[in-house]
Design a protein around this motif. Structure first.
Motif, PDB file in Angstrom:
ATOM      1  N   MET A   1       7.106  -1.202   8.170  1.00 54.72           N
ATOM      2  CA  MET A   1       7.738  -2.509   8.315  1.00 54.72           C
ATOM      3  C   MET A   1       7.144  -3.529   7.362  1.00 54.72           C
ATOM      4  O   MET A   1       7.506  -4.698   7.400  1.00 54.72           O
ATOM      5  N   GLY A   2       6.196  -3.103   6.531  1.00 60.41           N
ATOM      6  CA  GLY A   2       5.556  -4.055   5.640  1.00 60.41           C
ATOM      7  C   GLY A   2       4.837  -5.120   6.446  1.00 60.41           C
ATOM      8  O   GLY A   2       4.124  -4.843   7.409  1.00 60.41           O
TER       9      GLY A   2
ATOM     10  N   ARG B   1       7.186 -12.028   4.215  1.00 60.77           N
ATOM     11  CA  ARG B   1       7.482 -11.012   5.210  1.00 60.77           C
ATOM     12  C   ARG B   1       8.742 -10.190   4.948  1.00 60.77           C
ATOM     13  O   ARG B   1       8.801  -9.027   5.340  1.00 60.77           O
ATOM     14  N   LEU B   2       9.757 -10.789   4.323  1.00 59.35           N
ATOM     15  CA  LEU B   2      11.038 -10.111   4.216  1.00 59.35           C
ATOM     16  C   LEU B   2      11.294  -9.529   2.828  1.00 59.35           C
ATOM     17  O   LEU B   2      11.939  -8.493   2.704  1.00 59.35           O
ATOM     18  N   PHE B   3      10.819 -10.179   1.794  1.00 59.48           N
ATOM     19  CA  PHE B   3      11.021  -9.700   0.424  1.00 59.48           C
ATOM     20  C   PHE B   3      10.242  -8.400   0.218  1.00 59.48           C
ATOM     21  O   PHE B   3       9.024  -8.367   0.414  1.00 59.48           O
ATOM     22  N   PRO B   4      10.893  -7.291  -0.187  1.00 63.61           N
ATOM     23  CA  PRO B   4      10.191  -6.010  -0.288  1.00 63.61           C
ATOM     24  C   PRO B   4       9.208  -5.969  -1.461  1.00 63.61           C
ATOM     25  O   PRO B   4       9.517  -6.419  -2.562  1.00 63.61           O
ATOM     26  N   VAL B   5       8.036  -5.397  -1.209  1.00 65.81           N
ATOM     27  CA  VAL B   5       6.996  -5.205  -2.221  1.00 65.81           C
ATOM     28  C   VAL B   5       6.749  -3.711  -2.345  1.00 65.81           C
ATOM     29  O   VAL B   5       6.649  -3.003  -1.341  1.00 65.81           O
ATOM     30  N   TYR B   6       6.604  -3.223  -3.566  1.00 70.24           N
ATOM     31  CA  TYR B   6       6.569  -1.774  -3.781  1.00 70.24           C
ATOM     32  C   TYR B   6       5.232  -1.233  -4.277  1.00 70.24           C
ATOM     33  O   TYR B   6       5.058  -0.016  -4.334  1.00 70.24           O
ATOM     34  N   GLY B   7       4.312  -2.095  -4.674  1.00 64.62           N
ATOM     35  CA  GLY B   7       3.032  -1.615  -5.188  1.00 64.62           C
ATOM     36  C   GLY B   7       1.869  -2.352  -4.566  1.00 64.62           C
ATOM     37  O   GLY B   7       1.996  -3.519  -4.168  1.00 64.62           O
TER      38      GLY B   7
ATOM     39  N   ARG C   1      11.385  -3.317 -10.491  1.00 68.06           N
ATOM     40  CA  ARG C   1      10.689  -2.751  -9.332  1.00 68.06           C
ATOM     41  C   ARG C   1       9.173  -2.982  -9.413  1.00 68.06           C
ATOM     42  O   ARG C   1       8.513  -3.175  -8.398  1.00 68.06           O
ATOM     43  N   ASP C   2       8.631  -2.977 -10.625  1.00 66.48           N
ATOM     44  CA  ASP C   2       7.177  -3.116 -10.774  1.00 66.48           C
ATOM     45  C   ASP C   2       6.742  -4.550 -11.061  1.00 66.48           C
ATOM     46  O   ASP C   2       5.581  -4.796 -11.412  1.00 66.48           O
ATOM     47  N   ALA C   3       7.647  -5.520 -10.922  1.00 65.12           N
ATOM     48  CA  ALA C   3       7.284  -6.919 -11.201  1.00 65.12           C
ATOM     49  C   ALA C   3       6.269  -7.423 -10.186  1.00 65.12           C
ATOM     50  O   ALA C   3       6.208  -6.967  -9.042  1.00 65.12           O
ATOM     51  N   LEU C   4       5.467  -8.382 -10.618  1.00 63.52           N
ATOM     52  CA  LEU C   4       4.487  -9.012  -9.733  1.00 63.52           C
ATOM     53  C   LEU C   4       5.156 -10.171  -8.996  1.00 63.52           C
ATOM     54  O   LEU C   4       5.885 -10.962  -9.589  1.00 63.52           O
ATOM     55  N   TRP C   5       4.853 -10.279  -7.705  1.00 61.83           N
ATOM     56  CA  TRP C   5       5.462 -11.276  -6.835  1.00 61.83           C
ATOM     57  C   TRP C   5       4.353 -12.225  -6.380  1.00 61.83           C
ATOM     58  O   TRP C   5       3.571 -11.918  -5.492  1.00 61.83           O
ATOM     59  N   VAL C   6       4.269 -13.390  -7.026  1.00 60.27           N
ATOM     60  CA  VAL C   6       3.207 -14.364  -6.789  1.00 60.27           C
ATOM     61  C   VAL C   6       3.823 -15.587  -6.114  1.00 60.27           C
ATOM     62  O   VAL C   6       4.908 -16.031  -6.498  1.00 60.27           O
ATOM     63  N   ARG C   7       3.126 -16.138  -5.130  1.00 63.01           N
ATOM     64  CA  ARG C   7       3.688 -17.276  -4.400  1.00 63.01           C
ATOM     65  C   ARG C   7       2.630 -18.333  -4.141  1.00 63.01           C
ATOM     66  O   ARG C   7       1.437 -18.055  -4.094  1.00 63.01           O
ATOM     67  N   ASP C   8       3.137 -19.549  -3.936  1.00 55.60           N
ATOM     68  CA  ASP C   8       2.335 -20.647  -3.408  1.00 55.60           C
ATOM     69  C   ASP C   8       2.686 -20.785  -1.926  1.00 55.60           C
ATOM     70  O   ASP C   8       3.578 -20.105  -1.412  1.00 55.60           O
TER      71      ASP C   8
ATOM     72  N   VAL D   1       0.856  -1.197   0.000  1.00 58.58           N
ATOM     73  CA  VAL D   1       0.000   0.000   0.000  1.00 58.58           C
ATOM     74  C   VAL D   1       0.887   1.241   0.000  1.00 58.58           C
ATOM     75  O   VAL D   1       0.631   2.217  -0.711  1.00 58.58           O
ATOM     76  N   VAL D   2       1.927   1.191   0.803  1.00 58.08           N
ATOM     77  CA  VAL D   2       3.033   2.143   0.727  1.00 58.08           C
ATOM     78  C   VAL D   2       4.269   1.315   0.384  1.00 58.08           C
ATOM     79  O   VAL D   2       4.470   0.238   0.951  1.00 58.08           O
ATOM     80  N   PRO D   3       5.117   1.763  -0.553  1.00 61.51           N
ATOM     81  CA  PRO D   3       6.296   0.971  -0.902  1.00 61.51           C
ATOM     82  C   PRO D   3       7.099   0.591   0.341  1.00 61.51           C
ATOM     83  O   PRO D   3       7.330   1.423   1.226  1.00 61.51           O
ATOM     84  N   GLU D   4       7.534  -0.675   0.391  1.00 63.92           N
ATOM     85  CA  GLU D   4       8.114  -1.187   1.625  1.00 63.92           C
ATOM     86  C   GLU D   4       9.569  -0.762   1.843  1.00 63.92           C
ATOM     87  O   GLU D   4      10.177  -1.172   2.839  1.00 63.92           O
ATOM     88  N   ASP D   5      10.104   0.072   0.959  1.00 66.61           N
ATOM     89  CA  ASP D   5      11.384   0.705   1.267  1.00 66.61           C
ATOM     90  C   ASP D   5      11.194   2.076   1.912  1.00 66.61           C
ATOM     91  O   ASP D   5      12.166   2.782   2.182  1.00 66.61           O
TER      92      ASP D   5
END
Length: 549
Positions: free
Chosen positions: A253-254, A394-400, A376-383, A244-248
């Protein structure tokens, strides 16, 4: 007689709602609707291999686009196959519109054994959807479809199912005149009541060390959240509210929101207010509500959220965006925050991140390696997999706010399908999907959907040759008796060759990032296998990092 029928109406309705992509399986009871889509050629129709896959694809698509994720299923067994995706979309608050057929109206609910006829299909769909409707006549079709789409897109969002009996799909009708100027009748965001906002403002002005906790219902409230951070707030998010706010940003704390983190819990003890917006404060993320939070003020559109998990001292019924924006405006120039708060927050953030990394064993560098090579704008999808339940969530930064997609309901095997849907909704952005081998192989046939659609995605498979997290649970709670967690599976490199996609294999931890970078450079689907048996065992994570009786 009109050559325009209800199937055509369904197809045109979806296009007028802004739908450009739909996912489905063609079947005897949905052909008229799909015929309408095919003849108009206005919607990309993605042919999945089964309803389990397409239901999650529609969900992933909806999450990254913010619009309707549309899926067409067969009836009876086919609709039942899609239930898992509807359940996950309900967990995630995802606006999925599920359209299915039904036997002819004269046979419905009579148990007469017609093709695909199951007892109370509508009841089944109601039990797993936000709502479910049946079109009972041709003239009712537009009204029901409109109600269904609005229900799916109205917060709290969720999946909605619609049955259209096969004889009604074929029924000739006049094209609705309203289609010439059609818009969905969506209500504006709910503004807070003045008295409730006044109480929230008073509590914030009395605070010296205030925090935000933002969830999925606040994805669209980034500007208002940043305004509050500029005024001195600190922030965490739910796992489904990331970016919601870039995690950097130094004051978020994301998703390091407390559970299992001594640094965060100790920091919370020194905070005097937490404003929660658009989040359920789920038991999954709070150790079944054992995490001690600061005094709470809660903002939610759903009055049922009041006291559902943690009891707030103040509840404001309203949409996160107008409420947080009004709050920021009201306290600007008046809020006095402890001068040491920002430094204390940043120290707690740094300690929490370092503590987390220290528990990852040979995988401690993976988040930084991957973030360095991903756009920076890539989508981060997980199982659901060991690596996601730890550093991926929790640790990998998400920006959008729409860059993170994962199984909120914690079901295994969703990652590939969510990733395909996300990739097809991503536009020019890259999708990177991480799965374990157990989840990847659960419905691996949809790999051919990714190939057929040329989905621009990297599939990272963390291969420990079994159910790693189950083994950790067995070690912690069941005396180390590891039953039924070792699976025979195909060789991933040979599987990729069979599918005709490029693949790589990582056997050294330090080569992870550079290998993924090669896959990212490829346009279309590609696969990176991480051989966890070569790199080393993944350490057990909280709460399974200790023996329990």
């Amino acid at each position: 007689m009109s050559d325009y029928n209800v199937g055509d109406l369904v197809a045109e309705f979806l296009a007028l709602c802004g739908v450009t992509t739909a996912f489905g399986v063609v079947s005897v009871h949905n052909i008229p609707m799909l015929d309408g889509i095919g003849r108009r050629n206005a919607i990309r129709y993605v042919m999945g291999r089964g309803e389990l896959g397409i239901s999650h694809m529609a969900d992933g698509y909806a999450r990254v686009t913010g619009g309707l994720g549309v899926m067409f299923s067969s009836t009876g067994p086919g609709a039942a196959n899609g239930v898992a995706g509807l359940v996950e979309a309900r967990f995630a608050g995802s606006p999925v519109l599920h359209i299915t057929g039904q036997t002819a109206t004269k046979f419905v609910d009579r148990g007469m054994g017609t093709v695909h006829d199951v007892p109370d299909q509508l009841g089944m769909l109601k039990s797993v959807s936000k709502a479910a409707f049946r079109v009972r006549s041709a003239q009712q079709a537009l009204g029901v479809l409109t109600r269904a789409a609005v229900t799916a897109l109205t917060p709290p969002m969720g999946p909605v199912s619609v049955e259209v009996p096969i004889d009604i799909q074929r029924t000739p009708i006049a094209r609705p005149a309203s289609f010439d100027n059609f818009t969905l009748p969506l209500a504006p965001p709910l503004a807070p009541a003045a008295a409730e906002l006044d109480e929230l403002v008073a509590r914030v002005l009395a605070a010296k060390r205030p925090m935000l906790w933002l969830g999925n219902g606040a994805r669209h409230a980034g500007a208002a959240a940043r305004a509050l951070l500029d005024l001195g707030f600190g922030m965490v998010t739910s796992w489904n509210g990331r970016g919601v706010v870039p995690e950097d940003h130094p004051m978020t704390m994301g998703a390091l929101n407390g559970n299992g983190s001594a640094a965060v819990l100790e920091f919370y003890a020194g905070c005097d207010l937490m404003v929660v917006a658009g989040s359920r404060l789920r038991g999954h993320e709070t150790g079944d509500f054992t995490v001690k939070l600061p005094p709470l003020a809660q903002i939610d559109v759903d009055p049922m959220a009041n006291g559902r998990t943690y009891a707030p001292d103040c509840f404001v019924r309203g949409d996160a965006l107008p409420t947080l924006a009004a709050l920021a405006e009201r306290v600007r120039g008046r809020l006095v925050v402890d001068p040491a708060f920002a430094a204390d927050f940043q120290a707690a953030k740094a300690r929490a991140q370092e503590d987390f990394r220290a528990n990852l064993g040979p995988y401690s560098s993976f988040p930084a390696q991957l973030r360095a090579v991903m756009p920076r704008d890539a989508l981060w999808v997980r199982d659901i997999t060991l690596n996601n339940s730890t550093w991926g969530n929790r640790l990998f930064p998400v920006y959008g706010p729409r860059d993170s997609v994962y199984p909120v309901g914690a079901g295994i095997g969703l990652g590939l399908h969510l990733g395909i849907g996300a990739a097809l909704g991503a536009g020019a952005r890259k999708t990177v999907m991480m799965s374990g081998d157990g989840g990847f192989f659960l419905n691996v046939t949809e790999l051919w959907t990714a190939v057929q659609e040329n989905a621009d995605m990297v599939m990272i498979v963390m291969n420990d040759r079994g159910y790693g997290v189950i083994k950790h649970i067995q070690d912690s709670l069941y005396g180390g008796r590891r039953f039924f967690g070792d699976l025979l599976a195909p060789d991933l490199q040979q599987l990729a060759a069979l599918a005709g996609i490029p693949s790589w294999k990582v056997t050294q931890a330090e080569r992870f990032g550079e290998t993924v970078a090669q896959a990212i450079a490829h346009r279309g689907p590609s696969l990176v296998e991480v051989d966890m048996t070569a790199i080393g065992a993944f350490p057990p994570y909280f709460p399974y990092d200790r023996k329990q009786s």
